[in-house]
Design a protein around this motif. Structure first.
Motif, PDB file in Angstrom:
ATOM      1  N   ASN A 147      -1.755   7.227   2.250  1.00  0.00           N
ATOM      2  CA  ASN A 147      -1.657   6.184   2.633  1.00  0.00           C
ATOM      3  C   ASN A 147      -0.881   6.203   4.176  1.00  0.00           C
ATOM      4  OD1 ASN A 147       0.202   3.414   2.819  1.00  0.00           O
ATOM      5  ND2 ASN A 147      -1.968   2.994   2.624  1.00  0.00           N
ATOM      6  N   CYS A 174      -3.892   1.309  11.611  1.00  0.00           N
ATOM      7  CA  CYS A 174      -4.197   1.297  10.209  1.00  0.00           C
ATOM      8  C   CYS A 174      -5.812   0.905  10.012  1.00  0.00           C
ATOM      9  CB  CYS A 174      -3.442   0.000   9.462  1.00  0.00           C
ATOM     10  SG  CYS A 174      -3.923  -0.565   8.222  1.00  0.00           S
ATOM     11  N   THR A 214       0.592   7.967  -1.979  1.00  0.00           N
ATOM     12  CA  THR A 214       1.569   7.454  -0.763  1.00  0.00           C
ATOM     13  C   THR A 214       1.482   8.262   0.386  1.00  0.00           C
ATOM     14  OG1 THR A 214       2.916   6.487  -2.369  1.00  0.00           O
ATOM     15  CG2 THR A 214       3.908   6.761  -0.271  1.00  0.00           C
ATOM     16  N   GLN A 236      -5.569  -0.036   1.217  1.00  0.00           N
ATOM     17  CA  GLN A 236      -5.888   1.210   0.768  1.00  0.00           C
ATOM     18  C   GLN A 236      -7.179   1.369  -0.213  1.00  0.00           C
ATOM     19  OE1 GLN A 236      -4.336   4.241   1.394  1.00  0.00           O
ATOM     20  NE2 GLN A 236      -5.713   5.154   0.094  1.00  0.00           N
ATOM     21  N   PHE A 243      -2.813   4.607   7.278  1.00  0.00           N
ATOM     22  CA  PHE A 243      -2.233   3.245   7.867  1.00  0.00           C
ATOM     23  C   PHE A 243      -1.506   3.500   8.899  1.00  0.00           C
ATOM     24  CE2 PHE A 243      -2.385  -0.179   4.632  1.00  0.00           C
ATOM     25  CZ  PHE A 243      -3.651  -0.049   4.174  1.00  0.00           C
ATOM     26  N   ASP A 293       0.846  -1.230  -0.061  1.00  0.00           N
ATOM     27  CA  ASP A 293       0.217   0.141   0.139  1.00  0.00           C
ATOM     28  C   ASP A 293       0.792   1.201   0.148  1.00  0.00           C
ATOM     29  OD1 ASP A 293      -2.928  -0.970   0.864  1.00  0.00           O
ATOM     30  OD2 ASP A 293      -1.406  -2.111   1.717  1.00  0.00           O
ATOM     31  N   ASP A 294       2.027   1.090   0.332  1.00  0.00           N
ATOM     32  CA  ASP A 294       3.025   2.306   0.384  1.00  0.00           C
ATOM     33  C   ASP A 294       3.682   2.600  -1.083  1.00  0.00           C
ATOM     34  OD1 ASP A 294       4.558   0.085   0.450  1.00  0.00           O
ATOM     35  OD2 ASP A 294       6.216   1.054   1.671  1.00  0.00           O
TER      36      ASP A 294
END
Length: 345
Positions: free
Chosen positions: A272, A285, A269, A232, A276, A205-206
């Motif tokens: 997220n 998260c 990013t 995400q 998160f 997700d990053d």
């Protein structure tokens, strides 16, 4: 008509499905169904249920939640026969538990099992591979490189080679949040001789945009990420297709699509990181995902099964910041226009 596994192999957008609870931390069936409807109508290829975003605690037998949660998603997906969403179930625990969960999911109409190492204790790699083989006798398997911060473990390329050699393995979700570890998976797939039969999905997700843009040339083989199975994408999923489709064009040489995605990459990013709770080792998260869905009216609160699972200090401020900074990532209008319909009894 293509089978569900065929559609999975072709790639797509698969949100990790959250768990809707009421203030008593009981399953809120109305909102659970609304979430499923949101994802399907927003264009998701499938649903991943009983995964980390759903909270692994749903697998605890004493809670009596696993079967109802799986059944709700399957029933709601059945409202959309034309889309025919691919149904993915999360699987945890040692082999006996994993096989029992696989049988339950298969009987409810699920198509694939995302096999996580969560709950396997100190099982050896050989034992994990035997477990995958046993589950694969019940339902096709997706291997899962889960990051250690949320219950995963380090696994090298030899493990991934041996897993990929199993004929019932249809995919791998690579989610160690680590570029080096991601490459270990790619090298393992290449060495297996089955890379062309296995769908590689990003769970990083990053690194969503860059994973979808990146192709790997290993041992004379071309390996590409065909889609995302992502926490995400439990939020703002309407825009996920606006990432996946241009990524495919960009890999085919479309410079305009590439420029478009490179502009989106840092924003997604950054968003997220806030949602998160990267600053606190991802402790917040799941509540972070819930907060976004609460703001959009899909959830009534941030309640998790574990009462200690709450937003981290400063996380709400960070979500406020990215909320204001990146309105183009959000799908608020799409949800607002349909929310009453999704929340119908």
């Amino acid at each position: 008509m293509a089978t569900a596994v065929d559609r999975f192999l072709a790639g797509g957008v698969i949100p990790a499905h959250p768990l809707a609870l009421d203030e008593d931390r009981k399953l809120d069936e109305r909102r659970q169904r609304a979430l499923s409807r949101y994802y399907v109508e927003a264009g998701a290829t499938g649903l991943a249920v009983a995964v980390h975003t759903t909270q692994f605690a749903v697998h605890e037998p004493g809670r009596g939640l696993l079967a109802p949660v799986l059944e709700l998603a399957a029933e709601t997906a059945g409202e959309y026969p034309e889309q025919a969403p691919v149904l993915v179930t999360g699987i945890v625990g040692p082999a006996e538990q994993a096989v029992a969960e696989a049988e339950l999911a298969r009987d409810l109409g699920y198509d694939l099992a995302l096999l996580t190492p969560y709950g396997t204790g100190d099982a050896s790699e050989d034992e994990l591979l035997d477990r995958a083989r046993a589950v694969g006798e019940v339902i096709p398997v997706i291997g899962f490189y889960l990051q250690p911060a949320v219950g995963g473990r380090g696994l090298g390329r030899e493990f991934w080679r041996r897993l990929a050699e199993q004929p019932t393995v249809a995919g791998v979700k690579v989610a160690p949040f680590d570029r080096y570890a991601t490459l270990e998976v790619v090298h393992g797939l290449a060495a297996s001789g089955r890379a062309g039969d296995i769908a590689l999905y990003t769970g990083n997700d990053d690194h969503i945009v860059m994973d979808l843009l990146t192709g790997y040339d290993v041992g004379g083989q071309r390996i590409e990420v065909v889609g995302g199975l992502l926490g995400q994408w439990a939020v703002w999923v309407r825009g996920a297709g606006d990432i996946l489709a241009p990524a495919r064009k960009a890999r085919a040489g479309d410079d305009a699509a590439l420029r478009e995605l490179l502009a989106v990459n840092p924003a997604l990013t950054d968003a997220n990181a806030a949602i998160f709770d990267a600053a606190h080792a991802f402790h917040g998260c799941v509540p972070g995902i819930h907060e976004v869905l609460r703001r959009q009216g899909l959830l009534a609160g941030l309640w998790c099964l574990d009462e200690t699972e709450v937003l981290s200090p400063g996380q709400l401020h960070e979500i406020d910041r990215i909320w204001a900074a990146y309105p183009g990532l959000r799908d608020d209008t799409f949800i607002a226009e349909r929310l009453d319909h999704w929340l119908r009894a």
